[in-house]
Design a protein around this motif. Structure first.
Motif, PDB file in Angstrom:
ATOM      1  N   ALA A 162       4.986  -1.800 -15.984  1.00 20.17           N
ATOM      2  CA  ALA A 162       5.254  -0.871 -17.085  1.00 20.17           C
ATOM      3  C   ALA A 162       5.452   0.554 -16.573  1.00 20.17           C
ATOM      4  CB  ALA A 162       4.099  -0.910 -18.089  1.00 20.17           C
ATOM      5  N   LEU A 163       4.657   0.964 -15.584  1.00 16.73           N
ATOM      6  CA  LEU A 163       4.731   2.344 -15.094  1.00 16.73           C
ATOM      7  C   LEU A 163       6.063   2.648 -14.426  1.00 16.73           C
ATOM      8  CD1 LEU A 163       1.147   2.814 -13.607  1.00 16.73           C
ATOM      9  CD2 LEU A 163       2.092   3.902 -15.652  1.00 16.73           C
ATOM     10  N   VAL A 164       6.591   1.693 -13.676  1.00 19.48           N
ATOM     11  CA  VAL A 164       7.874   1.928 -12.997  1.00 19.48           C
ATOM     12  C   VAL A 164       9.022   1.268 -13.743  1.00 19.48           C
ATOM     13  CG1 VAL A 164       6.739   2.135 -10.764  1.00 19.48           C
ATOM     14  CG2 VAL A 164       7.618  -0.078 -11.466  1.00 19.48           C
ATOM     15  N   ARG A 165       8.712   0.641 -14.885  1.00 18.91           N
ATOM     16  CA  ARG A 165       9.725  -0.010 -15.725  1.00 18.91           C
ATOM     17  C   ARG A 165      10.581  -0.968 -14.910  1.00 18.91           C
ATOM     18  NH1 ARG A 165      13.532   3.266 -18.256  1.00 18.91           N
ATOM     19  NH2 ARG A 165      13.801   1.555 -19.724  1.00 18.91           N
ATOM     20  N   ASN A 166       9.889  -1.840 -14.182  1.00 18.44           N
ATOM     21  CA  ASN A 166      10.603  -2.792 -13.340  1.00 18.44           C
ATOM     22  C   ASN A 166       9.832  -4.109 -13.304  1.00 18.44           C
ATOM     23  OD1 ASN A 166      11.602  -4.188 -10.882  1.00 18.44           O
ATOM     24  ND2 ASN A 166      12.790  -2.330 -10.652  1.00 18.44           N
ATOM     25  N   PRO A 167      10.474  -5.220 -13.679  1.00 13.32           N
ATOM     26  CA  PRO A 167       9.761  -6.506 -13.710  1.00 13.32           C
ATOM     27  C   PRO A 167       9.462  -7.076 -12.339  1.00 13.32           C
ATOM     28  CG  PRO A 167      12.081  -6.837 -14.207  1.00 13.32           C
ATOM     29  CD  PRO A 167      11.867  -5.349 -14.158  1.00 13.32           C
ATOM     30  N   LEU A 168       9.998  -6.473 -11.274  1.00 11.32           N
ATOM     31  CA  LEU A 168       9.759  -6.964  -9.921  1.00 11.32           C
ATOM     32  C   LEU A 168       8.600  -6.237  -9.241  1.00 11.32           C
ATOM     33  CD1 LEU A 168      13.442  -7.301  -8.643  1.00 11.32           C
ATOM     34  CD2 LEU A 168      11.999  -9.043  -9.705  1.00 11.32           C
ATOM     35  N   ALA A 169       7.998  -5.279  -9.930  1.00 13.63           N
ATOM     36  CA  ALA A 169       6.904  -4.517  -9.330  1.00 13.63           C
ATOM     37  C   ALA A 169       5.679  -5.412  -9.138  1.00 13.63           C
ATOM     38  CB  ALA A 169       6.551  -3.324 -10.219  1.00 13.63           C
ATOM     39  N   ASP A 170       5.005  -5.199  -8.009  1.00 15.36           N
ATOM     40  CA  ASP A 170       3.849  -6.019  -7.644  1.00 15.36           C
ATOM     41  C   ASP A 170       3.047  -5.239  -6.616  1.00 15.36           C
ATOM     42  OD1 ASP A 170       3.252  -8.126  -5.109  1.00 15.36           O
ATOM     43  OD2 ASP A 170       2.390  -8.676  -7.047  1.00 15.36           O
ATOM     44  N   PRO A 171       1.718  -5.321  -6.654  1.00 21.77           N
ATOM     45  CA  PRO A 171       0.922  -4.564  -5.678  1.00 21.77           C
ATOM     46  C   PRO A 171       1.316  -4.828  -4.230  1.00 21.77           C
ATOM     47  CG  PRO A 171      -0.490  -5.434  -7.392  1.00 21.77           C
ATOM     48  CD  PRO A 171       0.871  -6.001  -7.640  1.00 21.77           C
ATOM     49  N   MET A 172       1.657  -6.073  -3.875  1.00 21.16           N
ATOM     50  CA  MET A 172       2.047  -6.378  -2.504  1.00 21.16           C
ATOM     51  C   MET A 172       3.495  -5.979  -2.244  1.00 21.16           C
ATOM     52  SD  MET A 172       1.755  -9.955  -0.426  1.00 21.16           S
ATOM     53  CE  MET A 172       2.170 -10.020   1.327  1.00 21.16           C
ATOM     54  N   LEU A 173       4.376  -6.260  -3.211  1.00 20.66           N
ATOM     55  CA  LEU A 173       5.785  -5.939  -3.030  1.00 20.66           C
ATOM     56  C   LEU A 173       6.006  -4.446  -2.880  1.00 20.66           C
ATOM     57  CD1 LEU A 173       8.685  -7.144  -3.022  1.00 20.66           C
ATOM     58  CD2 LEU A 173       8.759  -6.663  -5.459  1.00 20.66           C
ATOM     59  N   LEU A 174       5.205  -3.647  -3.569  1.00 21.97           N
ATOM     60  CA  LEU A 174       5.341  -2.195  -3.496  1.00 21.97           C
ATOM     61  C   LEU A 174       4.538  -1.588  -2.346  1.00 21.97           C
ATOM     62  CD1 LEU A 174       5.275  -1.120  -7.250  1.00 21.97           C
ATOM     63  CD2 LEU A 174       7.221  -1.604  -5.788  1.00 21.97           C
ATOM     64  N   GLY A 175       3.969  -2.421  -1.499  1.00 11.94           N
ATOM     65  CA  GLY A 175       3.265  -1.903  -0.334  1.00 11.94           C
ATOM     66  C   GLY A 175       1.860  -1.430  -0.609  1.00 11.94           C
ATOM     67  N   VAL A 176       1.391  -1.548  -1.840  1.00  9.99           N
ATOM     68  CA  VAL A 176       0.067  -1.032  -2.183  1.00  9.99           C
ATOM     69  C   VAL A 176      -1.022  -1.845  -1.484  1.00  9.99           C
ATOM     70  CG1 VAL A 176      -1.484  -0.430  -4.067  1.00  9.99           C
ATOM     71  CG2 VAL A 176       0.984  -0.295  -4.403  1.00  9.99           C
ATOM     72  N   SER A 177      -0.880  -3.180  -1.501  1.00  6.90           N
ATOM     73  CA  SER A 177      -1.865  -4.018  -0.824  1.00  6.90           C
ATOM     74  C   SER A 177      -1.869  -3.763   0.683  1.00  6.90           C
ATOM     75  CB  SER A 177      -1.569  -5.497  -1.101  1.00  6.90           C
ATOM     76  OG  SER A 177      -1.764  -5.803  -2.470  1.00  6.90           O
ATOM     77  N   SER A 178      -0.687  -3.536   1.248  1.00 10.30           N
ATOM     78  CA  SER A 178      -0.609  -3.250   2.686  1.00 10.30           C
ATOM     79  C   SER A 178      -1.286  -1.928   3.019  1.00 10.30           C
ATOM     80  CB  SER A 178       0.850  -3.230   3.138  1.00 10.30           C
ATOM     81  OG  SER A 178       1.454  -4.482   2.939  1.00 10.30           O
ATOM     82  N   GLY A 179      -1.104  -0.932   2.145  1.00 11.92           N
ATOM     83  CA  GLY A 179      -1.774   0.349   2.358  1.00 11.92           C
ATOM     84  C   GLY A 179      -3.284   0.204   2.309  1.00 11.92           C
ATOM     85  N   ALA A 180      -3.771  -0.579   1.328  1.00 12.64           N
ATOM     86  CA  ALA A 180      -5.209  -0.810   1.240  1.00 12.64           C
ATOM     87  C   ALA A 180      -5.716  -1.574   2.458  1.00 12.64           C
ATOM     88  CB  ALA A 180      -5.533  -1.581  -0.047  1.00 12.64           C
ATOM     89  N   THR A 181      -4.905  -2.513   2.950  1.00 19.20           N
ATOM     90  CA  THR A 181      -5.300  -3.279   4.133  1.00 19.20           C
ATOM     91  C   THR A 181      -5.417  -2.384   5.360  1.00 19.20           C
ATOM     92  OG1 THR A 181      -4.239  -5.272   3.251  1.00 19.20           O
ATOM     93  CG2 THR A 181      -4.673  -5.220   5.617  1.00 19.20           C
ATOM     94  N   VAL A 182      -4.476  -1.456   5.518  1.00 20.12           N
ATOM     95  CA  VAL A 182      -4.550  -0.525   6.651  1.00 20.12           C
ATOM     96  C   VAL A 182      -5.840   0.285   6.589  1.00 20.12           C
ATOM     97  CG1 VAL A 182      -3.529   1.537   7.679  1.00 20.12           C
ATOM     98  CG2 VAL A 182      -2.074  -0.373   7.018  1.00 20.12           C
ATOM     99  N   GLY A 183      -6.184   0.771   5.404  1.00 28.06           N
ATOM    100  CA  GLY A 183      -7.429   1.524   5.265  1.00 28.06           C
ATOM    101  C   GLY A 183      -8.641   0.684   5.615  1.00 28.06           C
ATOM    102  N   ALA A 184      -8.683  -0.567   5.122  1.00 25.75           N
ATOM    103  CA  ALA A 184      -9.820  -1.439   5.402  1.00 25.75           C
ATOM    104  C   ALA A 184      -9.888  -1.809   6.877  1.00 25.75           C
ATOM    105  CB  ALA A 184      -9.724  -2.702   4.537  1.00 25.75           C
ATOM    106  N   VAL A 185      -8.737  -2.129   7.475  1.00 23.94           N
ATOM    107  CA  VAL A 185      -8.705  -2.515   8.890  1.00 23.94           C
ATOM    108  C   VAL A 185      -9.137  -1.347   9.770  1.00 23.94           C
ATOM    109  CG1 VAL A 185      -7.146  -3.113  10.792  1.00 23.94           C
ATOM    110  CG2 VAL A 185      -7.021  -4.357   8.637  1.00 23.94           C
ATOM    111  N   THR A 186      -8.747  -0.131   9.413  1.00 19.19           N
ATOM    112  CA  THR A 186      -9.158   1.050  10.180  1.00 19.19           C
ATOM    113  C   THR A 186     -10.670   1.183  10.219  1.00 19.19           C
ATOM    114  OG1 THR A 186      -7.109   2.198   9.576  1.00 19.19           O
ATOM    115  CG2 THR A 186      -8.934   3.554  10.371  1.00 19.19           C
ATOM    116  N   VAL A 187     -11.309   0.978   9.073  1.00 18.91           N
ATOM    117  CA  VAL A 187     -12.770   1.070   9.015  1.00 18.91           C
ATOM    118  C   VAL A 187     -13.418  -0.023   9.860  1.00 18.91           C
ATOM    119  CG1 VAL A 187     -14.752   0.787   7.483  1.00 18.91           C
ATOM    120  CG2 VAL A 187     -12.844   2.218   6.781  1.00 18.91           C
ATOM    121  N   VAL A 188     -12.877  -1.259   9.768  1.00 10.99           N
ATOM    122  CA  VAL A 188     -13.474  -2.380  10.494  1.00 10.99           C
ATOM    123  C   VAL A 188     -13.294  -2.219  12.002  1.00 10.99           C
ATOM    124  CG1 VAL A 188     -13.337  -4.867  10.879  1.00 10.99           C
ATOM    125  CG2 VAL A 188     -13.207  -3.970   8.564  1.00 10.99           C
ATOM    126  N   VAL A 189     -12.075  -1.872  12.428  1.00  8.11           N
ATOM    127  CA  VAL A 189     -11.773  -1.805  13.866  1.00  8.11           C
ATOM    128  C   VAL A 189     -12.524  -0.663  14.543  1.00  8.11           C
ATOM    129  CG1 VAL A 189      -9.944  -1.335  15.545  1.00  8.11           C
ATOM    130  CG2 VAL A 189      -9.564  -2.974  13.699  1.00  8.11           C
TER     131      VAL A 189
END
Length: 344
Positions: free
Chosen positions: A92-119
């Motif tokens: 709804a926010l980007v008015r696009n039916p293809l939007a997705d947390p992983m497709l938009l890189g949001v999950s990848s960004g969160a993963t980088v943050g989590a991996v940085t803390v772990v490593v």
């Protein structure tokens, strides 16, 4: 909403609620040690109050149900609901039916943050270090994709998908480099688990933070569901009706990033759930977010519980990362969705 439509919507919610209960019961009952469903509910009722059920099972089964499987199933439900609700809000926010947390890189960004803390073994904020890092990574990725996709005040589907895929690939490469460059094999293995997505080894202490954040975030989104509906009509129409589009979108980006960061911090990157579930729910109850958000939360919870059940039983005693299974289902769904959109 007419009485007939209300009755139909209540029936859909009841069916989805029953699906969640059935999936959760199966998730707790099935495993290396099978527990009959009636015993599962007997154990739960006995733990709630001893007078509700007479204990007629070995103590080890109660330990398996309460301490091993139940927290994992509940976390699956929380993660599935959170990803589905975030996917609905992003579309709804980007008015696009293809939007997705992983497709938009949001999950990848969160993963980088989590991996940085772990490593790097960062613990500046104690137990909140990993969720906070995942939130910051999710927010940074979401802002970057939004800025890259927006040009001349407009955002096209192709530009959004390309910006999201490019950002996700770059961030995935960064996360992979952090893993392979780590000098600590145990930290590298733990970080790799985040990247593949999985909920093995879940304990009660892990469940509460994402559960509270997802529940509170969903409640906030329900409170602004009318504004989300206005965005579907277009930015100009929403602004004409008194909505400060840019401020509203920015605040919800922060909220969505917080929810995704909290979810990814405990589950790793699990893709396509936030893409598929909103489309299925719109077919069931329509596009009105007042009705879609509760339904998509229930459907997402049931879907991920069943996906996790399949992940740990298909090749038992080995366990498939649940993110692999959701990708196998979500990839063809995404291609079908793109073809359907192109045909229109």
């Amino acid at each position: 909403m007419t009485g007939v439509r209300r009755a139909g919507y209540a029936l859909v919610l009841a069916c989805l609620g029953a699906l969640v209960l059935a999936a959760a019961t199966a998730g707790v009952a099935v495993g290396s040690v099978r527990v009959p469903p009636d015993q599962v509910w007997g154990i739960l009722l006995h733990r709630a109050h001893p007078a509700l059920a007479e204990p007629a099972w070995p103590p080890v089964r109660e330990t398996i149900v309460i301490d091993v499987r139940l927290p994992r199933v509940l976390l699956c439900g929380v993660v599935g609901a959170g990803l589905s609700v975030c996917g609905t809000a992003l579309q709804a926010l980007v008015r696009n039916p293809l939007a997705d947390p992983m497709l938009l890189g949001v999950s990848s960004g969160a993963t980088v943050g989590a991996v940085t803390v772990v490593v790097f073994h960062l613990a500046w904020f104690g137990a909140f270090s990993l969720p906070l890092a995942a939130f910051c990574g999710a927010l940074a990725a979401l802002v970057a994709v939004y800025l890259l996709a927006r040009s001349g005040g407009r955002m096209t589907t192709v530009r959004l998908v390309l910006a999201g895929v490019a950002t996700a690939e770059v961030l995935s490469a960064v996360a992979s480099y952090l893993v392979i460059s780590s000098d600590d094999p145990r930290a590298a293995e733990s970080a790799l688990r985040w990247m593949l997505g999985g909920l093995a080894g879940t304990r009660w202490t892990v469940v509460w933070i994402p559960a509270v954040i997802v529940l509170a975030g969903t409640a906030v989104l329900l409170g602004v569901s009318r504004h989300l509906n206005l965005l579907l009509a277009g930015e100009e129409a929403a602004a004409a009706l008194g909505l400060d589009v840019h401020r509203f979108r920015a605040s919800l980006f922060v909220l969505v990033a917080l929810m995704i960061g909290a979810v990814v911090a405990v589950s790793g990157s699990i893709g396509f759930v936030g893409l598929m579930m909103p489309h299925v729910v719109r077919l069931l109850v329509g596009a009105d977010h007042r009705r879609a958000l509760p339904a998509v939360a229930l459907l997402g919870a049931a879907f991920l519980i069943l996906a996790d059940l399949a992940a740990r039983t298909l090749v038992a005693p080995e366990e498939i990362p649940v993110g692999v299974l959701t990708a196998l289902v979500g990839g063809p769904f995404f291609l079908w969705l793109m073809r359907r959109k192109a045909a229109r």
